[in-house]
Design a protein around this motif. Structure first.
Motif, PDB file in Angstrom:
ATOM      1  N   MET A   2       0.832  -1.094   0.102  1.00  0.00           N
ATOM      2  CA  MET A   2      -0.085   0.076  -0.007  1.00  0.00           C
ATOM      3  C   MET A   2       0.935   1.246   0.137  1.00  0.00           C
ATOM      4  O   MET A   2       1.671   1.339   1.007  1.00  0.00           O
ATOM      5  CB  MET A   2      -1.077  -0.011   1.038  1.00  0.00           C
ATOM      6  N   SER A   3       0.581   2.092  -0.933  1.00  0.00           N
ATOM      7  CA  SER A   3       1.523   3.314  -1.232  1.00  0.00           C
ATOM      8  C   SER A   3       0.962   4.585  -0.275  1.00  0.00           C
ATOM      9  O   SER A   3       1.620   5.441  -0.378  1.00  0.00           O
ATOM     10  CB  SER A   3       1.702   3.779  -2.559  1.00  0.00           C
ATOM     11  N   VAL A   4      -0.289   4.371   0.104  1.00  0.00           N
ATOM     12  CA  VAL A   4      -0.829   5.461   1.100  1.00  0.00           C
ATOM     13  C   VAL A   4      -1.278   4.917   2.365  1.00  0.00           C
ATOM     14  O   VAL A   4      -1.424   3.868   2.524  1.00  0.00           O
ATOM     15  CB  VAL A   4      -1.985   6.157   0.334  1.00  0.00           C
ATOM     16  N   ASP A   5      -1.430   6.191   3.302  1.00  0.00           N
ATOM     17  CA  ASP A   5      -1.771   5.794   4.674  1.00  0.00           C
ATOM     18  C   ASP A   5      -3.327   5.933   4.507  1.00  0.00           C
ATOM     19  O   ASP A   5      -3.733   7.010   4.316  1.00  0.00           O
ATOM     20  CB  ASP A   5      -1.006   6.659   5.509  1.00  0.00           C
ATOM     21  N   ALA A   6      -4.150   4.843   4.778  1.00  0.00           N
ATOM     22  CA  ALA A   6      -5.594   4.999   4.435  1.00  0.00           C
ATOM     23  C   ALA A   6      -6.298   5.929   5.367  1.00  0.00           C
ATOM     24  O   ALA A   6      -7.017   6.880   5.070  1.00  0.00           O
ATOM     25  CB  ALA A   6      -6.058   3.335   4.471  1.00  0.00           C
ATOM     26  N   ALA A   7      -5.843   5.642   6.777  1.00  0.00           N
ATOM     27  CA  ALA A   7      -6.375   6.482   7.766  1.00  0.00           C
ATOM     28  C   ALA A   7      -6.097   7.850   7.490  1.00  0.00           C
ATOM     29  O   ALA A   7      -7.171   8.770   7.645  1.00  0.00           O
ATOM     30  CB  ALA A   7      -5.894   6.014   9.214  1.00  0.00           C
ATOM     31  N   GLN A   8      -4.920   8.219   7.293  1.00  0.00           N
ATOM     32  CA  GLN A   8      -4.445   9.755   6.945  1.00  0.00           C
ATOM     33  C   GLN A   8      -5.392  10.118   5.669  1.00  0.00           C
ATOM     34  O   GLN A   8      -5.675  11.491   5.626  1.00  0.00           O
ATOM     35  CB  GLN A   8      -3.062   9.934   6.694  1.00  0.00           C
ATOM     36  N   ALA A   9      -5.588   9.234   4.635  1.00  0.00           N
ATOM     37  CA  ALA A   9      -6.329   9.795   3.626  1.00  0.00           C
ATOM     38  C   ALA A   9      -7.732  10.077   3.984  1.00  0.00           C
ATOM     39  O   ALA A   9      -8.280  10.910   2.886  1.00  0.00           O
ATOM     40  CB  ALA A   9      -6.366   8.611   2.625  1.00  0.00           C
ATOM     41  N   LEU A  10      -8.376   9.829   4.884  1.00  0.00           N
ATOM     42  CA  LEU A  10      -9.623   9.961   5.227  1.00  0.00           C
ATOM     43  C   LEU A  10      -9.738  11.076   6.229  1.00  0.00           C
ATOM     44  O   LEU A  10     -11.067  11.569   6.476  1.00  0.00           O
ATOM     45  CB  LEU A  10     -10.236   8.689   5.970  1.00  0.00           C
ATOM     46  N   GLU A  11      -8.696  11.575   6.591  1.00  0.00           N
ATOM     47  CA  GLU A  11      -8.724  12.690   7.544  1.00  0.00           C
ATOM     48  C   GLU A  11      -9.147  14.139   6.704  1.00  0.00           C
ATOM     49  O   GLU A  11      -8.907  14.299   5.462  1.00  0.00           O
ATOM     50  CB  GLU A  11      -7.417  13.199   8.014  1.00  0.00           C
ATOM     51  N   PRO A  12      -9.879  14.902   7.369  1.00  0.00           N
ATOM     52  CA  PRO A  12     -10.268  15.017   8.670  1.00  0.00           C
ATOM     53  C   PRO A  12     -11.612  14.230   8.791  1.00  0.00           C
ATOM     54  O   PRO A  12     -11.922  13.914   9.933  1.00  0.00           O
ATOM     55  CB  PRO A  12     -10.473  16.617   9.206  1.00  0.00           C
ATOM     56  N   TYR A  13     -12.288  14.163   7.819  1.00  0.00           N
ATOM     57  CA  TYR A  13     -13.638  13.343   7.788  1.00  0.00           C
ATOM     58  C   TYR A  13     -14.127  13.316   6.392  1.00  0.00           C
ATOM     59  O   TYR A  13     -13.840  14.176   5.544  1.00  0.00           O
ATOM     60  CB  TYR A  13     -14.618  14.334   8.569  1.00  0.00           C
ATOM     61  N   VAL A  14     -14.762  12.116   6.185  1.00  0.00           N
ATOM     62  CA  VAL A  14     -15.304  11.836   4.754  1.00  0.00           C
ATOM     63  C   VAL A  14     -16.619  12.575   4.666  1.00  0.00           C
ATOM     64  O   VAL A  14     -17.601  11.987   4.933  1.00  0.00           O
ATOM     65  CB  VAL A  14     -15.416  10.406   4.463  1.00  0.00           C
ATOM     66  N   ALA A  15     -16.702  13.726   3.976  1.00  0.00           N
ATOM     67  CA  ALA A  15     -17.890  14.373   3.830  1.00  0.00           C
ATOM     68  C   ALA A  15     -18.282  14.104   2.594  1.00  0.00           C
ATOM     69  O   ALA A  15     -18.230  15.036   1.458  1.00  0.00           O
ATOM     70  CB  ALA A  15     -17.959  16.003   4.212  1.00  0.00           C
TER      71      ALA A  15
END
Length: 327
Positions: free
Chosen positions: A1-14
Motif C-alpha cells: 500500500m502506497s498511502v496511509d489509508a487512515a490519513q487519507a480519510l482525514e479530517p472526515y469523509v463528507a
C-alpha cells in the motif's frame, strides 16, 4: 500500500455519491456539470463517482462494461476531472448490475464447478476485466480511492477470488482500495485484511442505529482498518426512515421524514469516533428543479430540509479534528 489509508480519510469523509447509474450520454453535459457544482456547495469534500455495467442475468458470466448503457471512458474521465476541479477527492466506484432487474447481491453460481454450467471462475474473469479497466483509469486520473465492488452478498464468500482480484488491482493502482459490503454484512467478510478501508451500506432503520453500530464496531475493531459508510441515506418519503433501503416503498413525499433520518443517523455516528464519515446516497447527474424539491421523493437532498442540514453538518464535521482510529 502506497498511502496511509487512515490519513487519507482525514479530517472526515463528507462525501456524496454522484452520477448513478452512469447512463451513457448523461455525463459530460452542461446539466451534469451544474449537478456537480450544486453538490459541491453542500459541504462535501469527497465524491464517489458511481456507474454500472450490466450482465444479462444473475447467472450470466459476462459483464458488458464497454457497451451502452454504461458511460464511456471519456465520460468517466470527464467526471473525475470535473470533480477534482471543484476541489473534491474522488472514489471511483464501478458497480455491476443485472439487466433483468435482479439485485446484484443474488449474482451467484454453484460452489463447485459443474460441466456445462456457468462458474464463479468464468464470472470473476469478466468482472476482473471490468474492475482492472476502472483501476487503470483511477490511477491515470489520480483518484484517491477505488471501490472494487458493491453489495455482492453471494460473491462475498469467494475469498480466494477477491484476494486475487485485489492483488491484480494493486499492480496497476496505487491509491486506497475498499469494498462496499451490504448492510448487516460487516462482520461476515473473511478478507477485510486485503483492502485498506472497510466500508458498508448503512441503510439501517432509524431506531436501529445504536444497536447496529455496536455490532459494526466489533467487526471493524477486529480488522484494524479505518471505516466509513460508503452508502447511507433515506428517501424523502413518508415511512422511509423505517425502511431506508427500500427505494420503491409507497409513501407521500416528505422532506421532514428525510431530515429526521439524517439527524438521527448523524447523531448516532457522531458518538462513534471510529466512523470516519459517509458517502451519502445519492446525487443524480441531472438535478430536478429546486422548486420541485418538495415533490421529489428520492434520496437526493437537494433543495430539501436535509440538504440544508447536510450543508452545515458537513462543514462543521470536516473542519473538526477526528479522534485517531486504530491502524
Amino acid at each position: 500500500m502506497s498511502v496511509d489509508a487512515a490519513q487519507a480519510l482525514e479530517p472526515y469523509v463528507a462525501g456524496m455519491t454522484w452520477g448513478w447509474t452512469g447512463v451513457r450520454g448523461t455525463w459530460a453535459t452542461a446539466a451534469a456539470s451544474e449537478s456537480l457544482r450544486a453538490m459541491s456547495e453542500h459541504g462535501v469534500n469527497w465524491t464517489a463517482i458511481a456507474y454500472a455495467a450490466l450482465q444479462d442475468t444473475a447467472q450470466s458470466t459476462e459483464v458488458r462494461f464497454r457497451e451502452a448503457p454504461t458511460v464511456t471512458d471519456e465520460e468517466i474521465v470527464w467526471a473525475i476531472r470535473e470533480a477534482k476541479a471543484l476541489g473534491l477527492e474522488v472514489c471511483l466506484k464501478p458497480v455491476v448490475n443485472v439487466a433483468d432487474g435482479t439485485w446484484r447481491a443474488y449474482i451467484g453460481f454453484f460452489d463447485e464447478d459443474v460441466p456445462g454450467e456457468p462458474t464463479w471462475g468464468d464470472w470473476f474473469a469478466s468482472y476482473r476485466d471490468f474492475i482492472l479497466h476502472a483501476a487503470r483509469i483511477a490511477e491515470t486520473e489520480g483518484c484517491e480511492m477505488l471501490c472494487i465492488g458493491c453489495e455482492m452478498v453471494r460473491a462475498d464468500a469467494r475469498e480466494a477470488e477477491w484476494r486475487d482480484l485485489i492483488a491484480a488491482v494493486r499492480a496497476v493502482y496505487s491509491g486506497v482500495v475498499t469494498y462496499n459490503c451490504d448492510k448487516y454484512q460487516e462482520n461476515r467478510l473473511a478478507w477485510w485484511d486485503a483492502v485498506d478501508v472497510v466500508t458498508s451500506s448503512g441503510y439501517y432503520p432509524i431506531d436501529r442505529w445504536d444497536a447496529e453500530l455496536d455490532r459494526i464496531e466489533k467487526a471493524v475493531a477486529a480488522t484494524g482498518k479505518p471505516f466509513f459508510f460508503m452508502e447511507a441515506g433515506c428517501p424523502s418519503r413518508a415511512g422511509s426512515p423505517d425502511r431506508p433501503n427500500d427505494w420503491s416503498l409507497p409513501g407521500a413525499p416528505s422532506g421532514d421524514a428525510q431530515l429526521r433520518y439524517y439527524e438521527a443517523m448523524f447523531a448516532a455516528c457522531d458518538a462513534r469516533p471510529w466512523v470516519r464519515g459517509f458517502m451519502l446516497w445519492d446525487w443524480p447527474p441531472a438535478l430536478y428543479a429546486a422548486e420541485d424539491a418538495a415533490q421529489n421523493d428520492d434520496y437526493c437532498p437537494y433543495g430539501k430540509p436535509a440538504g440544508n442540514f447536510l450543508r452545515e453538518a458537513y462543514r462543521l464535521r470536516a473542519g473538526q479534528a477526528r479522534m485517531p482510529q486504530q491502524s
